[in-house]
Design a protein around this motif. Structure first.
Motif, PDB file in Angstrom:
ATOM      1  N   UNK A 119      -1.689  25.455  25.298  1.00 41.80           N
ATOM      2  CA  UNK A 119      -1.675  24.886  23.946  1.00 41.80           C
ATOM      3  C   UNK A 119      -2.068  23.414  23.983  1.00 41.80           C
ATOM      4  N   UNK A 120      -1.602  22.694  24.985  1.00 40.40           N
ATOM      5  CA  UNK A 120      -1.972  21.281  25.107  1.00 40.40           C
ATOM      6  C   UNK A 120      -3.467  21.118  25.329  1.00 40.40           C
ATOM      7  N   UNK A 121      -4.038  22.028  26.124  1.00 43.74           N
ATOM      8  CA  UNK A 121      -5.483  21.980  26.364  1.00 43.74           C
ATOM      9  C   UNK A 121      -6.250  22.218  25.065  1.00 43.74           C
ATOM     10  N   UNK A 122      -5.817  23.188  24.255  1.00 42.42           N
ATOM     11  CA  UNK A 122      -6.487  23.465  22.980  1.00 42.42           C
ATOM     12  C   UNK A 122      -6.402  22.265  22.046  1.00 42.42           C
ATOM     13  N   UNK A 123      -5.260  21.600  22.007  1.00 44.95           N
ATOM     14  CA  UNK A 123      -5.119  20.422  21.150  1.00 44.95           C
ATOM     15  C   UNK A 123      -6.041  19.302  21.619  1.00 44.95           C
ATOM     16  N   UNK A 124      -6.173  19.177  22.949  1.00 42.74           N
ATOM     17  CA  UNK A 124      -7.077  18.148  23.478  1.00 42.74           C
ATOM     18  C   UNK A 124      -8.512  18.412  23.054  1.00 42.74           C
ATOM     19  N   UNK A 125      -8.930  19.689  23.110  1.00 47.85           N
ATOM     20  CA  UNK A 125     -10.291  20.047  22.715  1.00 47.85           C
ATOM     21  C   UNK A 125     -10.493  19.829  21.229  1.00 47.85           C
ATOM     22  N   UNK A 126      -9.494  20.179  20.400  1.00 45.86           N
ATOM     23  CA  UNK A 126      -9.618  20.042  18.955  1.00 45.86           C
ATOM     24  C   UNK A 126      -9.798  18.593  18.544  1.00 45.86           C
ATOM     25  N   UNK A 127      -9.222  17.669  19.327  1.00 53.65           N
ATOM     26  CA  UNK A 127      -9.371  16.255  18.961  1.00 53.65           C
ATOM     27  C   UNK A 127     -10.808  15.785  19.088  1.00 53.65           C
ATOM     28  N   UNK A 128     -11.655  16.591  19.754  1.00 56.23           N
ATOM     29  CA  UNK A 128     -13.057  16.219  19.900  1.00 56.23           C
ATOM     30  C   UNK A 128     -13.945  16.757  18.796  1.00 56.23           C
ATOM     31  N   UNK A 129     -13.366  17.327  17.742  1.00 52.02           N
ATOM     32  CA  UNK A 129     -14.169  17.883  16.662  1.00 52.02           C
ATOM     33  C   UNK A 129     -14.987  16.798  15.971  1.00 52.02           C
ATOM     34  N   UNK A 130     -16.180  17.175  15.507  1.00 50.41           N
ATOM     35  CA  UNK A 130     -17.040  16.233  14.806  1.00 50.41           C
ATOM     36  C   UNK A 130     -16.559  16.042  13.376  1.00 50.41           C
ATOM     37  N   UNK A 131     -16.997  14.927  12.777  1.00 51.81           N
ATOM     38  CA  UNK A 131     -16.544  14.569  11.443  1.00 51.81           C
ATOM     39  C   UNK A 131     -17.213  15.439  10.388  1.00 51.81           C
ATOM     40  N   UNK A 132     -16.475  15.693   9.324  1.00 49.26           N
ATOM     41  CA  UNK A 132     -17.015  16.407   8.170  1.00 49.26           C
ATOM     42  C   UNK A 132     -16.997  15.492   6.959  1.00 49.26           C
ATOM     43  N   UNK A 133     -17.916  15.763   6.025  1.00 54.95           N
ATOM     44  CA  UNK A 133     -17.992  14.970   4.812  1.00 54.95           C
ATOM     45  C   UNK A 133     -18.638  15.804   3.713  1.00 54.95           C
ATOM     46  N   UNK A 134     -18.531  15.386   2.448  1.00 59.50           N
ATOM     47  CA  UNK A 134     -19.159  16.133   1.356  1.00 59.50           C
ATOM     48  C   UNK A 134     -20.681  16.155   1.508  1.00 59.50           C
ATOM     49  N   UNK A 135     -21.271  17.329   1.377  1.00 60.28           N
ATOM     50  CA  UNK A 135     -22.724  17.496   1.475  1.00 60.28           C
ATOM     51  C   UNK A 135     -23.187  18.437   0.360  1.00 60.28           C
ATOM     52  N   UNK A 136     -24.367  18.182  -0.247  1.00 59.00           N
ATOM     53  CA  UNK A 136     -24.896  19.086  -1.288  1.00 59.00           C
ATOM     54  C   UNK A 136     -25.311  20.424  -0.682  1.00 59.00           C
ATOM     55  N   UNK A 137     -24.715  21.500  -1.169  1.00 63.35           N
ATOM     56  CA  UNK A 137     -24.944  22.812  -0.552  1.00 63.35           C
ATOM     57  C   UNK A 137     -26.374  23.297  -0.742  1.00 63.35           C
ATOM     58  N   UNK A 138     -26.943  23.122  -1.957  1.00 62.67           N
ATOM     59  CA  UNK A 138     -28.309  23.612  -2.182  1.00 62.67           C
ATOM     60  C   UNK A 138     -29.282  22.968  -1.198  1.00 62.67           C
ATOM     61  N   UNK A 139     -29.159  21.662  -0.995  1.00 60.06           N
ATOM     62  CA  UNK A 139     -30.042  20.979  -0.054  1.00 60.06           C
ATOM     63  C   UNK A 139     -29.871  21.471   1.366  1.00 60.06           C
ATOM     64  N   UNK A 140     -28.621  21.743   1.768  1.00 63.10           N
ATOM     65  CA  UNK A 140     -28.373  22.248   3.120  1.00 63.10           C
ATOM     66  C   UNK A 140     -29.009  23.622   3.326  1.00 63.10           C
ATOM     67  N   UNK A 141     -28.891  24.485   2.312  1.00 61.16           N
ATOM     68  CA  UNK A 141     -29.482  25.822   2.426  1.00 61.16           C
ATOM     69  C   UNK A 141     -31.002  25.738   2.495  1.00 61.16           C
ATOM     70  N   UNK A 142     -31.607  24.874   1.653  1.00 60.79           N
ATOM     71  CA  UNK A 142     -33.066  24.739   1.640  1.00 60.79           C
ATOM     72  C   UNK A 142     -33.581  24.165   2.954  1.00 60.79           C
TER      73      UNK A 142
END
Length: 383
Positions: free
Chosen positions: A219-242
């Motif tokens: 479990x400690x190993x999984x938490x360590x890996x999760x801390x390396x997740x990349x940042x998320x932010x609001x993005x326009x969905x139509x543009x991402x799909x196109x």
């Protein structure tokens, strides 16, 4: 005065002729395609680069609607875009630029970078479009990405070896203790002497405690890996799909594909990592295009609509042969594939990314008998 006026007129004519020749020379040599249309969307200028890019002669397109160079859904909606701008003055593309797709004479679709400008000429509005074919740039980036991927793979192999060694070292002690306690308990049960229940209870309790300790290490190993997740932010969905669809068409046989992107008006932005979500779109679209290679009708639909609990459901569906029932249980399992040259990791990557965003992904039959992959994301306003 008459002679002077004639000289001035002659000089103006020569200057105008020089300007026209210079402009013609620039347009003939500039690598980006230039297309000029009027308020009705009709093509009035088509540069040499545009002719090479779209495989049309200028005489083939002059007077035709610019939508002939667009895939669906922009082809059907372009006149509405112009009317919307003329009626409201809202600039959705002009002066902004966008990544989108275009359509060659042979029907193939390719990714482009489009920059649109507006010109007023003697009371008329004209729209200029500079178009850059992204295929070569994307191919170069793909080659670089392949090299980077090889280096990253070597790095991951080394890191995984180190990680496996460390994990084995950490888990070895609790696993050894569990084995010793269980063997001691077994020996007590096998003995002809009366069983010391208190001692046996102690051995079982110690085994359980060591098992919990092993779980804590993982479990400690999984938490360590999760801390390396990349940042998320609001993005326009139509543009991402196109954009994701445009990038997926690079190197693919896109001729004859009836493609449409439909996003519900209630869906605006999603809370995602842009690069990771585009990887999902690229994988799903490429799978759909490959699946439809021998289909008489090649239909590709991307849609998005609100789902429950502030989420958005995205669907990528095709008219291919559909999913093999025998593979439905292992669809997202790594190294499971029906492609002769496939690695079988694309859908596994999609699942990892979507679940990393707190969503889920699943597959169903599409309305045309092909496959429809659904996945959910957080809406930006509900994230």
């Amino acid at each position: 005065m008459g002679v002077a006026d004639d000289e001035i007129d002659d000089l103006s004519a020569r200057e105008h002729s020089l300007e026209q020749a210079l402009l013609g020379s620039i347009l003939a040599t500039v690598p980006d395609a230039l297309i000029v249309i009027d308020m009705k969307g009709q093509i009035i200028s088509f540069s040499a680069a545009a002719q090479r890019m779209f495989q049309y002669a200028e005489s083939d397109v002059l007077g035709e609607n610019i939508s002939m160079l667009m895939p669906s859904p922009d082809r059907e909606r372009h006149d509405g875009y112009i009317n919307h701008y003329l009626g409201t003055g809202e600039k959705r593309i002009i002066g902004i630029g966008r990544l989108t797709s275009a359509r060659r004479r042979d029907g193939s679709v390719f990714p482009i970078e489009l920059s649109v400008g507006e010109v007023h000429d003697q009371g008329k509005r004209l729209f200029t479009g500079f178009i850059r074919d992204l295929t070569e740039r994307q191919q170069a980036e793909t080659r670089v990405a392949d090299l980077q991927a090889e280096l990253a793979h070597a790095s991951r192999v080394t890191a995984m070896g180190t990680l496996a060694s460390a994990l084995a070292h950490e888990l070895n002690q609790p696993l050894t203790a569990i084995a010793n306690y269980l063997e001691a308990g077994r020996d007590m049960l096998d003995s002809d002497q009366p069983v010391d229940r208190e001692l046996l209870r102690e051995a079982m309790a110690e085994s359980a405690a060591q098992a919990l300790r092993a779980g804590e290490i993982i479990r400690s190993l999984r938490e360590f890996i999760k801390r390396g997740e990349t940042m998320r932010q609001p993005e326009p969905l139509r543009g991402l799909l196109a954009e994701g669809t445009a990038l997926a068409f690079i190197g693919a046989d896109s001729r004859g594909i009836d493609m449409d992107i439909s996003v519900d008006r209630r869906v605006d932005e999603v809370f995602v990592n842009r690069v990771q979500l585009q990887q999902v779109i690229i994988n799903l679209v490429r799978n759909a295009v490959d699946a439809m290679a021998n289909s008489p009708a090649r239909i590709l639909r991307l849609s998005a609509a609100p789902a429950e609990d502030g989420r958005v459901e995205v669907v990528v569906s095709d008219s291919g042969p559909g999913l093999d029932p025998d593979m439905s249980r292992t669809l997202f399992t790594p190294f499971t594939t029906t492609k002769a040259s496939g690695m079988g990791v694309g859908l596994s990557i999609c699942q990892t990314i979507v679940e990393g965003h707190g969503g889920r992904i699943w597959a169903e039959p599409s309305q045309w008998g092909g496959a429809a992959f659904h996945f959910t994301l957080d809406a930006a306003d509900g994230a």
